[in-house]
Write an enzyme that holds these catalytic residues in place. Structure first.
Site, PDB file in Angstrom:
ATOM      1  N   ASN A 205      96.509  84.638  73.270  1.00  0.00           N
ATOM      2  CA  ASN A 205      95.525  83.908  74.036  1.00  0.00           C
ATOM      3  C   ASN A 205      94.077  84.000  73.223  1.00  0.00           C
ATOM      4  O   ASN A 205      93.237  83.558  74.014  1.00  0.00           O
ATOM      5  CB  ASN A 205      95.426  84.658  75.602  1.00  0.00           C
ATOM      6  CG  ASN A 205      94.917  85.919  75.464  1.00  0.00           C
ATOM      7  OD1 ASN A 205      94.779  86.548  74.605  1.00  0.00           O
ATOM      8  ND2 ASN A 205      94.731  86.223  76.559  1.00  0.00           N
ATOM      9  N   PHE A 207      91.313  82.688  70.849  1.00  0.00           N
ATOM     10  CA  PHE A 207      90.726  81.182  70.605  1.00  0.00           C
ATOM     11  C   PHE A 207      89.386  81.267  70.039  1.00  0.00           C
ATOM     12  O   PHE A 207      88.726  82.074  70.100  1.00  0.00           O
ATOM     13  CB  PHE A 207      90.977  80.283  71.632  1.00  0.00           C
ATOM     14  CG  PHE A 207      89.988  80.653  72.782  1.00  0.00           C
ATOM     15  CD1 PHE A 207      88.607  80.417  72.776  1.00  0.00           C
ATOM     16  CD2 PHE A 207      90.487  81.288  73.803  1.00  0.00           C
ATOM     17  CE1 PHE A 207      87.788  80.652  73.751  1.00  0.00           C
ATOM     18  CE2 PHE A 207      89.690  81.609  75.095  1.00  0.00           C
ATOM     19  CZ  PHE A 207      88.271  81.113  75.007  1.00  0.00           C
ATOM     20  N   HIS A 237      87.153  84.478  71.168  1.00  0.00           N
ATOM     21  CA  HIS A 237      88.021  85.305  71.794  1.00  0.00           C
ATOM     22  C   HIS A 237      89.023  86.000  71.086  1.00  0.00           C
ATOM     23  O   HIS A 237      90.008  85.514  70.526  1.00  0.00           O
ATOM     24  CB  HIS A 237      88.741  84.687  73.042  1.00  0.00           C
ATOM     25  CG  HIS A 237      89.535  85.539  73.931  1.00  0.00           C
ATOM     26  ND1 HIS A 237      90.588  85.320  74.559  1.00  0.00           N
ATOM     27  CD2 HIS A 237      89.203  86.704  74.461  1.00  0.00           C
ATOM     28  CE1 HIS A 237      91.314  86.082  75.127  1.00  0.00           C
ATOM     29  NE2 HIS A 237      90.368  87.352  75.117  1.00  0.00           N
ATOM     30  N   HIS A 331      86.241  93.327  77.298  1.00  0.00           N
ATOM     31  CA  HIS A 331      87.109  93.127  78.594  1.00  0.00           C
ATOM     32  C   HIS A 331      88.047  93.965  78.522  1.00  0.00           C
ATOM     33  O   HIS A 331      89.147  94.146  79.791  1.00  0.00           O
ATOM     34  CB  HIS A 331      87.249  91.948  79.179  1.00  0.00           C
ATOM     35  CG  HIS A 331      88.053  90.770  78.248  1.00  0.00           C
ATOM     36  ND1 HIS A 331      87.586  89.443  78.216  1.00  0.00           N
ATOM     37  CD2 HIS A 331      89.142  90.863  77.463  1.00  0.00           C
ATOM     38  CE1 HIS A 331      88.144  88.953  77.292  1.00  0.00           C
ATOM     39  NE2 HIS A 331      89.293  89.510  76.822  1.00  0.00           N
ATOM     40  N   HIS A 406      87.643  88.787  83.952  1.00  0.00           N
ATOM     41  CA  HIS A 406      87.386  88.450  82.731  1.00  0.00           C
ATOM     42  C   HIS A 406      87.961  86.983  82.103  1.00  0.00           C
ATOM     43  O   HIS A 406      87.927  86.813  81.055  1.00  0.00           O
ATOM     44  CB  HIS A 406      88.283  89.637  81.961  1.00  0.00           C
ATOM     45  CG  HIS A 406      89.810  89.357  81.663  1.00  0.00           C
ATOM     46  ND1 HIS A 406      90.593  89.036  82.713  1.00  0.00           N
ATOM     47  CD2 HIS A 406      90.574  89.365  80.609  1.00  0.00           C
ATOM     48  CE1 HIS A 406      91.699  88.909  82.242  1.00  0.00           C
ATOM     49  NE2 HIS A 406      91.601  89.125  81.001  1.00  0.00           N
ATOM     50  N   GLY A 407      88.540  86.501  83.195  1.00  0.00           N
ATOM     51  CA  GLY A 407      89.026  85.181  82.799  1.00  0.00           C
ATOM     52  C   GLY A 407      89.805  84.595  83.908  1.00  0.00           C
ATOM     53  O   GLY A 407      89.671  84.801  84.892  1.00  0.00           O
ATOM     54  N   LYS A 482      93.555  77.590  68.003  1.00  0.00           N
ATOM     55  CA  LYS A 482      94.291  78.670  68.645  1.00  0.00           C
ATOM     56  C   LYS A 482      95.095  79.251  67.469  1.00  0.00           C
ATOM     57  O   LYS A 482      95.520  78.670  66.473  1.00  0.00           O
ATOM     58  CB  LYS A 482      95.407  77.934  69.457  1.00  0.00           C
ATOM     59  CG  LYS A 482      94.744  77.501  70.828  1.00  0.00           C
ATOM     60  CD  LYS A 482      94.301  78.582  71.905  1.00  0.00           C
ATOM     61  CE  LYS A 482      95.294  79.093  72.539  1.00  0.00           C
ATOM     62  NZ  LYS A 482      94.768  80.164  73.486  1.00  0.00           N
TER      63      LYS A 482
END
Lengths: 483, 136
Positions: A205, A207, A237, A331, A406-407, A482
């Site tokens: 995940n 990116f 991220h 996080h 966090h998301g 990504k």
């Protein structure tokens, strides 16, 4: 097995399972959610995993889940648990395998219409400059001494090597160098896995996105954060790559046997832990700090590479191409922090696994530039939806050990996401919405489809209404890279 | 040859159910399952090396996690994947194995680690069975 009816509703967005609901609970379990998200926590093992975390020795007050809670292993993702020091436990399962997975936002003075004509070459340049996927990092192979310096100095090492500025460090959680690192506590195996990965995004995940600020909720705070509606920002991220994975693997394995020495019994072996002040607890903490520092150095290097890409593509076309670091947050981490509990100032080990620090106004750990406001809180969404910039609150300090979500949080398994859409179809679909996608793997892209995630607007609405952070701005992606 | 593993839906990570007629076969199928998640082999991968792995652990579950994490580490360090396994379990918690390595593959997913979450090896009339959660 706990049921939704075992919980009581404390407020519109807070649910609590009392301590006695399961014999082995040491503290209550609390979930921040609306009705739908609350019910969803029982559709997989999320709620059960939260209750399991309440059994950790030394816990204070309650174990918490944020509205982005979803099933992990050991702790749920979106979990917060704090233990009283010195003898409360530290658990690598409360941090996760990607230690200091985190996110940073770079602000610009570039309007969307200025960058639109060059968006495709810009995303191509970012894709070429910032290594991603499963391969090597920008730094190439590091020598043993150099790697130890990265582990103990973190982003400061990267800045000293020319990959950024002192201002970047001032706007990074822990200034990018967390105290307590001891490279000697990191196994040779972990170091071996790290030596060629520094300066790389990774996969899954993780990116790098170029977003447009499409809505401002708090003009005063936004102005201080350098956020202007219509301007672009860059989100990065990423985490500590294989080094963090191996530090966690080593610790979970070692603590299995250590727990017997401390007489600790837990319902899930992935919750393995040791008293914070024990040699076993300290060894993990020192190694975890090293991995956290590696992640901050990693994101700092990628910031430098993103700046190079912007310069390469936009020089002579856009007047002000500067990328300014707003903030960088972890996080997945465990931190030593001080809180007032029942009128007493106590030191805690706060585990945030898929949760973001959200310190409010006046806290000395908030950078000077934002101290009167609270820290910037960065909540990325999925690639087709939106992301949010919030500000930390006094409410978070009182309710959630200075923590928030966090998301978006996953709702579909990776398998189910790939059944729902192919990577090629998703790229085409997002392309029609004006989003340029650069991806190393089409299969990996499909796994991260927007449908695989909860509605980020609702997740953020809940933490905003619950007072765990306050909305400042919403951004939407126009370019996504990504791994 | 019948596949000895299947993927079970898991919200964030990957969960494999693995089975075998006995423990060595379970360990072999678990390793095959791991690399089915992590790589795509070329049609006829050539063997480039053999890795000898000796491990000991206090129980079978820990040994299974150690075995899978050892393969993840070796694969990462040597930039190779494993197409075949010979597994011997000479005593409780003891493993002696050989893994056939190849470089003829494309890595499709980073598997961070095998975890202990809800891991139990269950014996039944048809052999042994386990579910393993991998952090990806």
């Amino acid at each position: 097995m706990v049921k939704p009816t075992d919980f009581r509703r404390l407020s519109p967005f807070l649910w609590e399972l009392p301590k006695g609901a399961r014999a082995d609970m040491r503290v209550p379990a609390r979930i921040y959610a609306d009705e739908e998200f609350f019910e969803a926590a029982f559709e997989d093992r999320s709620a059960e995993q939260l209750v399991n975390t309440t059994t950790l020795p030394g816990l204070v007050a309650y174990a918490l889940a944020m509205p982005d809670i979803h099933q992990g292993y050991g702790f749920p993702i979106g979990g917060v648990a704090a233990t009283r020091l010195p003898s409360g436990v530290i658990s690598p399962g409360g941090v996760g395998y990607d230690i200091n997975c985190g996110v940073r936002v770079l602000t610009t003075h570039i309007a969307e219409e200025e960058v639109r004509p060059y968006l495709d070459p810009l995303m191509t340049a970012l894709f070429q400059h910032v290594p991603c996927g499963v391969g090597r990092g920008h730094a190439g192979a590091l020598g043993a001494k150099q790697l130890d310096q990265v582990l103990e100095r973190g982003a400061s090492w990267a800045v000293a090597m020319g990959f950024g500025t002192k201002e970047d460090l001032a706007h990074t959680e822990e200034q990018g160098t967390m105290e307590g690192a001891n490279a000697g506590a990191v196994s040779e195996r972990a170091k071996s896995r790290a030596k060629d990965q520094l300066g790389s995004l990774g996969s899954g995940n993780h990116f790098l996105e170029v977003d447009v600020i499409e809505q401002i909720y708090d003009p005063q705070v936004a102005a201080r954060f350098g956020l202007v509606e219509g301007n672009i920002v860059v989100w990065i991220h990423s985490g500590s790559r294989a080094l963090g994975h191996q530090v966690c693997t080593d610790a979970v394995r070692d603590l299995q046997s250590a727990m017997r020495n401390y007489g600790i019994q837990l319902p899930d072996r992935e919750l393995a832990c040791a008293p914070f002040d024990s040699p076993d607890g300290q060894r993990y903490f020192q190694a975890m700090v090293c991995a956290a520092n590696f992640a901050w150095a990693n994101r700092q290097m990628m910031t430098h590479l993103a700046r190079q890409a912007f310069e390469q593509v936009l020089a002579g076309k856009v007047k002000d191409r500067q990328l300014t670091l707003l903030y960088d947050v972890a996080h997945n981490i465990a931190k030593v922090e001080t809180y007032t509990i029942n009128g007493e100032r106590i030191k805690l080990c706060v585990h945030r696994k898929g949760a973001t620090r959200a310190f409010g106004p006046g806290h000395p750990a908030v950078p000077e530039a934002y101290r009167d406001l609270g820290q910037p809180v960065l909540i990325p969404g999925s690639m087709g939806s939106a992301s949010y910039i919030l500000v930390g609150t006094a409410g978070a300090m009182e309710q959630s050990f200075g923590s928030t979500c966090h998301g978006a949080g996953r709702v579909l398994s990776r398998h189910a996401a790939k059944r729902a859409v192919t990577g090629q179809a998703l790229r085409q679909e997002l392309g029609q919405e004006g989003i340029v996608i650069k991806a190393e793997s089409m299969s990996g892209l499909a796994e991260e489809a927007p449908e695989a995630y909860k509605d980020i607007d609702r997740v953020v609405e809940i933490v905003h209404q619950a007072g765990l952070a306050r909305r400042v701005a919403r951004t939407r992606p126009i370019g996504v890279m990504k791994g | 040859m019948e596949q000895g593993y299947r993927e079970i839906p898991h919200t964030a990570d990957v969960e494999l159910e693995v089975w075998g007629k006995d423990l060595p076969e379970l360990f072999t199928h678990a390793a095959q399952g791991l690399f089915s998640l992590a790589v795509r082999f070329d049609p006829e991968p050539r063997i480039s090396a053999h890795r000898v792995i000796n491990l000991s652990a206090p129980d079978w579950e820990t040994l299974l996690v150690d075995w899978l994490n050892e393969l993840i580490l070796l694969s990462d360090e040597n930039e190779e994947a494993y197409v075949a396994f010979e597994v011997e379990l000479p005593g409780v918690g003891q493993l002696s194995a050989r893994a056939c390595a190849t470089t003829d593959f494309t890595r499709t997913k980073v598997v961070k680690a095998a975890t202990f979450h809800n891991l139990t090896i269950k014996e039944g009339p048809e052999g042994v069975r386990a579910t393993i959660v991998f952090d990806v």
